[in-house]
Design a protein around this motif. Structure first.
Motif, PDB file in Angstrom:
ATOM      1  N   ILE A   1      -0.154  -5.427  -1.014  1.00 43.22           N
ATOM      2  CA  ILE A   1       0.050  -4.024  -1.375  1.00 43.22           C
ATOM      3  C   ILE A   1       1.553  -3.779  -1.444  1.00 43.22           C
ATOM      4  N   THR A   2       2.008  -3.290  -2.569  1.00 44.22           N
ATOM      5  CA  THR A   2       3.445  -3.063  -2.739  1.00 44.22           C
ATOM      6  C   THR A   2       3.745  -1.571  -2.716  1.00 44.22           C
ATOM      7  N   ILE A   3       4.718  -1.198  -1.910  1.00 45.10           N
ATOM      8  CA  ILE A   3       5.145   0.202  -1.838  1.00 45.10           C
ATOM      9  C   ILE A   3       6.662   0.256  -1.968  1.00 45.10           C
ATOM     10  N   ASP A   4       7.125   1.131  -2.826  1.00 44.83           N
ATOM     11  CA  ASP A   4       8.564   1.318  -3.017  1.00 44.83           C
ATOM     12  C   ASP A   4       9.086   2.336  -2.018  1.00 44.83           C
ATOM     13  N   ALA A   5      10.207   2.001  -1.406  1.00 43.20           N
ATOM     14  CA  ALA A   5      10.846   2.921  -0.464  1.00 43.20           C
ATOM     15  C   ALA A   5      12.205   3.302  -1.015  1.00 43.20           C
ATOM     16  N   LYS A   6      12.313   4.519  -1.447  1.00 45.65           N
ATOM     17  CA  LYS A   6      13.592   5.070  -1.906  1.00 45.65           C
ATOM     18  C   LYS A   6      13.385   6.565  -2.088  1.00 45.65           C
ATOM     19  N   GLY A   7      14.055   7.344  -1.279  1.00 48.76           N
ATOM     20  CA  GLY A   7      13.863   8.799  -1.327  1.00 48.76           C
ATOM     21  C   GLY A   7      12.411   9.171  -1.087  1.00 48.76           C
ATOM     22  N   GLY A   8      11.754   8.431  -0.197  1.00 45.45           N
ATOM     23  CA  GLY A   8      10.329   8.620   0.052  1.00 45.45           C
ATOM     24  C   GLY A   8       9.594   7.348  -0.315  1.00 45.45           C
TER      25      GLY A   8
ATOM     26  N   SER B   1       2.267   2.913 -11.318  1.00 43.96           N
ATOM     27  CA  SER B   1       2.376   2.757  -9.870  1.00 43.96           C
ATOM     28  C   SER B   1       1.006   2.574  -9.210  1.00 43.96           C
ATOM     29  N   THR B   2      -0.079   2.778  -9.956  1.00 43.04           N
ATOM     30  CA  THR B   2      -1.398   2.570  -9.372  1.00 43.04           C
ATOM     31  C   THR B   2      -1.728   1.078  -9.288  1.00 43.04           C
ATOM     32  N   GLN B   3      -0.943   0.227  -9.964  1.00 42.14           N
ATOM     33  CA  GLN B   3      -1.199  -1.218  -9.919  1.00 42.14           C
ATOM     34  C   GLN B   3      -0.430  -1.851  -8.773  1.00 42.14           C
ATOM     35  N   SER B   4      -0.477  -1.244  -7.611  1.00 46.68           N
ATOM     36  CA  SER B   4       0.304  -1.745  -6.497  1.00 46.68           C
ATOM     37  C   SER B   4      -0.509  -2.659  -5.581  1.00 46.68           C
ATOM     38  N   VAL B   5      -1.780  -2.868  -5.916  1.00 48.51           N
ATOM     39  CA  VAL B   5      -2.626  -3.723  -5.089  1.00 48.51           C
ATOM     40  C   VAL B   5      -3.034  -4.947  -5.910  1.00 48.51           C
ATOM     41  N   GLU B   6      -2.824  -6.120  -5.313  1.00 47.57           N
ATOM     42  CA  GLU B   6      -3.093  -7.361  -6.028  1.00 47.57           C
ATOM     43  C   GLU B   6      -3.713  -8.357  -5.047  1.00 47.57           C
ATOM     44  N   ILE B   7      -4.762  -9.035  -5.462  1.00 45.59           N
ATOM     45  CA  ILE B   7      -5.373 -10.051  -4.593  1.00 45.59           C
ATOM     46  C   ILE B   7      -5.065 -11.436  -5.167  1.00 45.59           C
ATOM     47  N   LYS B   8      -4.385 -12.253  -4.352  1.00 48.42           N
ATOM     48  CA  LYS B   8      -3.984 -13.603  -4.765  1.00 48.42           C
ATOM     49  C   LYS B   8      -4.436 -14.587  -3.699  1.00 48.42           C
ATOM     50  N   ASP B   9      -5.233 -15.589  -4.070  1.00 50.14           N
ATOM     51  CA  ASP B   9      -5.717 -16.631  -3.161  1.00 50.14           C
ATOM     52  C   ASP B   9      -6.335 -16.030  -1.890  1.00 50.14           C
ATOM     53  N   GLY B  10      -7.136 -14.997  -2.060  1.00 48.35           N
ATOM     54  CA  GLY B  10      -7.836 -14.390  -0.935  1.00 48.35           C
ATOM     55  C   GLY B  10      -6.993 -13.497  -0.045  1.00 48.35           C
ATOM     56  N   VAL B  11      -5.753 -13.254  -0.446  1.00 45.23           N
ATOM     57  CA  VAL B  11      -4.885 -12.369   0.330  1.00 45.23           C
ATOM     58  C   VAL B  11      -4.548 -11.158  -0.534  1.00 45.23           C
ATOM     59  N   GLN B  12      -4.699  -9.999   0.068  1.00 48.39           N
ATOM     60  CA  GLN B  12      -4.409  -8.756  -0.637  1.00 48.39           C
ATOM     61  C   GLN B  12      -2.956  -8.354  -0.395  1.00 48.39           C
TER      62      GLN B  12
ATOM     63  N   MET C   1       9.745  12.391   8.053  1.00 49.90           N
ATOM     64  CA  MET C   1       9.894  13.295   6.914  1.00 49.90           C
ATOM     65  C   MET C   1       9.081  12.794   5.717  1.00 49.90           C
ATOM     66  N   TYR C   2       9.134  11.480   5.507  1.00 47.73           N
ATOM     67  CA  TYR C   2       8.385  10.871   4.403  1.00 47.73           C
ATOM     68  C   TYR C   2       7.255  10.036   4.987  1.00 47.73           C
ATOM     69  N   SER C   3       6.155   9.953   4.254  1.00 46.89           N
ATOM     70  CA  SER C   3       5.061   9.104   4.724  1.00 46.89           C
ATOM     71  C   SER C   3       4.276   8.551   3.557  1.00 46.89           C
ATOM     72  N   PHE C   4       3.510   7.522   3.855  1.00 46.55           N
ATOM     73  CA  PHE C   4       2.551   7.012   2.869  1.00 46.55           C
ATOM     74  C   PHE C   4       1.284   6.642   3.610  1.00 46.55           C
ATOM     75  N   GLN C   5       0.217   6.513   2.859  1.00 53.19           N
ATOM     76  CA  GLN C   5      -1.074   6.186   3.457  1.00 53.19           C
ATOM     77  C   GLN C   5      -1.791   5.157   2.600  1.00 53.19           C
ATOM     78  N   ILE C   6      -2.429   4.204   3.263  1.00 52.53           N
ATOM     79  CA  ILE C   6      -3.239   3.217   2.551  1.00 52.53           C
ATOM     80  C   ILE C   6      -4.667   3.387   3.044  1.00 52.53           C
ATOM     81  N   ASN C   7      -5.564   3.670   2.117  1.00 56.55           N
ATOM     82  CA  ASN C   7      -6.979   3.807   2.464  1.00 56.55           C
ATOM     83  C   ASN C   7      -7.689   2.491   2.209  1.00 56.55           C
ATOM     84  N   PHE C   8      -8.462   2.038   3.173  1.00 55.70           N
ATOM     85  CA  PHE C   8      -9.225   0.801   2.993  1.00 55.70           C
ATOM     86  C   PHE C   8     -10.704   1.137   2.876  1.00 55.70           C
ATOM     87  N   SER C   9     -11.335   0.576   1.858  1.00 55.01           N
ATOM     88  CA  SER C   9     -12.766   0.857   1.681  1.00 55.01           C
ATOM     89  C   SER C   9     -13.552  -0.426   1.458  1.00 55.01           C
TER      90      SER C   9
END
Ligand SMILES: [Cu+2]
Length: 123
Positions: A40-47, A27-38, A115-123
């Protein structure tokens, strides 16, 4: 007889732990850069998974929310910073344009009930 049952249970536990461990690392491979566009994939199911994503700032970014038989409230997604508020389809992919996020400014998504949340950190 009892010993055999014990061994089977132990083996089953090892397999379950291995699956959880492998699932956690892929699940750490959820960030992919293709043709200069990033993307980010996040699964939504029970959180949301992954709950914390590390991504790059300063490049055009799109968030892909994946649902797969999601009948719980994680399908009702709110991302205040981009003014997004929608009910995701029960199964499918929803692309959300995040523009070009600034480094150091995290993005947070929450379910409709907070109730559920996610966070994306940009660096
Ligand atoms: Cu909720």
């Amino acid at each position: 007889m009892n010993k055999t049952v014990y061994i089977i249970i132990t083996l089953a536990l090892i397999v379950v732990i291995a699956i959880i461990f492998i699932g956690g690392t892929t699940s750490t491979q959820s960030v992919e850069i293709k043709d200069g566009v990033q993307y980010i994939t996040i699964d939504a199911k029970g959180g949301y998974s992954p709950q914390i994503t590390e991504a790059k700032g300063g490049i055009p970014t799109k968030l892909i929310m994946k649902t797969n038989g999601t009948y719980d409230c994680s399908a009702s997604l709110v991302i205040h910073s981009v003014g997004f508020q929608k009910i995701l389809p029960q199964t499918g992919e929803t692309e959300i344009d995040l523009g070009t996020p600034k480094a150091g400014v995290p993005l947070r998504g929450v379910c409709g009930m907070g109730m559920y949340s996610f966070q994306i950190n940009f660096s």
